[in-house]
Design a protein around this motif. Structure first.
Motif, short mmCIF file in Angstrom:
data_model
loop_
_atom_site.label_atom_id
_atom_site.label_comp_id
_atom_site.label_asym_id
_atom_site.label_seq_id
_atom_site.Cartn_x
_atom_site.Cartn_y
_atom_site.Cartn_z
N HIS A 148 0.81 -1.21 0.00
CA HIS A 148 0.00 0.00 0.00
C HIS A 148 0.85 1.26 0.00
O HIS A 148 0.41 2.30 -0.52
CB HIS A 148 -0.93 0.00 1.22
CG HIS A 148 -1.98 -1.07 1.15
ND1 HIS A 148 -3.29 -0.82 0.82
CD2 HIS A 148 -1.91 -2.41 1.36
CE1 HIS A 148 -3.99 -1.94 0.83
NE2 HIS A 148 -3.17 -2.93 1.16
N VAL A 149 2.00 1.19 0.61
CA VAL A 149 2.93 2.33 0.62
C VAL A 149 4.33 1.80 0.32
O VAL A 149 4.69 0.71 0.77
CB VAL A 149 2.93 3.08 1.96
CG1 VAL A 149 1.58 3.72 2.23
CG2 VAL A 149 3.30 2.15 3.11
N ALA A 162 1.75 -6.62 -3.80
CA ALA A 162 0.79 -5.87 -4.61
C ALA A 162 0.19 -6.77 -5.68
O ALA A 162 -1.02 -6.73 -5.95
CB ALA A 162 1.47 -4.66 -5.25
N ALA A 163 1.04 -7.61 -6.29
CA ALA A 163 0.54 -8.56 -7.28
C ALA A 163 -0.42 -9.56 -6.64
O ALA A 163 -1.45 -9.91 -7.23
CB ALA A 163 1.72 -9.30 -7.92
N MET A 184 -7.81 -10.45 1.25
CA MET A 184 -6.43 -10.28 1.71
C MET A 184 -6.43 -9.79 3.15
O MET A 184 -7.31 -9.03 3.55
CB MET A 184 -5.71 -9.23 0.87
CG MET A 184 -5.38 -9.65 -0.53
SD MET A 184 -3.89 -10.65 -0.64
CE MET A 184 -2.63 -9.42 -0.30
N VAL A 185 -5.42 -10.20 3.90
CA VAL A 185 -5.09 -9.57 5.18
C VAL A 185 -3.67 -9.07 5.04
O VAL A 185 -2.76 -9.85 4.77
CB VAL A 185 -5.22 -10.55 6.36
CG1 VAL A 185 -4.68 -9.90 7.64
CG2 VAL A 185 -6.66 -10.97 6.56
N SER A 186 -3.49 -7.76 5.19
CA SER A 186 -2.17 -7.15 4.98
C SER A 186 -1.63 -6.59 6.28
O SER A 186 -1.96 -5.47 6.67
CB SER A 186 -2.27 -6.04 3.92
OG SER A 186 -2.55 -6.59 2.66
N PRO A 187 -0.80 -7.37 6.98
CA PRO A 187 -0.24 -6.89 8.24
C PRO A 187 0.81 -5.80 8.02
O PRO A 187 1.43 -5.70 6.95
CB PRO A 187 0.42 -8.14 8.83
CG PRO A 187 -0.13 -9.29 8.04
CD PRO A 187 -0.42 -8.74 6.68
N GLY A 188 1.00 -5.01 9.06
CA GLY A 188 2.18 -4.16 9.13
C GLY A 188 3.23 -4.89 9.95
O GLY A 188 3.33 -6.12 9.89
#
Length: 261
Positions: A148-149, A162-163, A184-188
């Motif tokens: 995301h960043v 991202a893909a 999706m689950v996108s952890p930091g």
């Protein structure tokens, strides 16, 4: 006050079978334990050998597999389906991280990153789809807020996640009419061996929380690094009937580090 019926949730998971990758450690291990504790059968894929575990109802079945080996992956998944044809959910939690800039990343590092983080996820889903359409199951892929960043030194990792995010949403769009959900689950920053490998002194964790403007990181508003159990709980929700109308979503779980980007 809303009362959550955990017995009902357990009953929902007791008859279900889930495929989870990267179960030797970190987030994948936590997801497998979360599911087994609620009565599910988990087929866990990892390149390192693991032990069988479980209780009176739930059980963990380990499968040793190098996810970057496409030939072995096809053969192993077919063997698993021959033995256990039911699949109610797929969780792609395995991932590799090569810290390198655009000038420094090697072709081998780039290819391995995509082989494990993207291609293996696609192949697992392709093998599981016939069973998932029968069970009207769910797919949850583990991404990263780095999709995301931009993050310095995470060129291949961020690009692969991202893909993976785009791939997940397209699969969800294609198979939604068959009742298959894909999210999706996108952890930091999460307290895993991968994260700790980036900490080079005793103050690294605190600097991560406070942020570093020289690295274009704003810090974590919740003032803490996530635990693997916190990530597993979000994955469990998406696999459960409670999320029966949630699909094509990329849920960022990073304590606010990307400010909702």
């Amino acid at each position: 006050m809303v009362t959550v019926n955990f017995q009902h949730l357990r009953a929902e998971f007791e008859q279900q079978v889930f495929w989870v990758t990267g179960t030797k450690q970190g987030i994948g291990d936590a997801i497998a334990h979360w599911l087994v504790a609620r009565g599910a059968t988990v087929v866990g894929f990892d390149r390192q050998a693991q032990a069988v575990y479980g209780g009176e109802v739930g059980q963990f079945i380990p499968v040793q597999l190098d996810l970057s080996d496409e030939t072995a992956l096809h053969a192993t998944l077919q063997e698993v389906l021959n033995t256990t044809p039911r699949v109610d959910g797929v969780v792609n939690a395995a991932g590799v991280l090569h810290m390198a800039t655009c000038a420094a990343i090697t072709t081998a590092e780039w290819q391995q990153t995509f082989a494990v983080n993207v291609t293996a996820a696609l192949l697992l889903i392709q093998h599981a789809l016939p069973a998932l359409t029968q069970s009207r199951g769910a797919i949850v892929n583990i991404g990263s807020n780095a999709a995301h960043v931009p993050r310095l030194g995470m060129l291949a990792y961020g690009a692969s996640k991202a893909a993976l995010s785009s791939m997940t949403k397209t699969i969800g769009l294609e198979y939604g009419k068959m009742g298959v959900r894909a999210n999706m689950v996108s952890p930091g920053s999460t307290d895993t061996p991968m994260q700790r490998a980036l900490w080079h002194d005793e103050h690294a964790k605190e600097r991560l929380i406070q942020g570093d403007l020289n690295s274009y990181k704003l810090g974590i508003p919740l003032q803490k690094v996530a635990t693997v159990d916190e990530i597993a709980a979000v994955v469990g929700f998406l696999l459960s009937p409670a999320a029966s109308h949630v699909t094509l979503q990329d849920i960022v779980v990073d304590g606010g580090a990307t400010l909702g980007a």
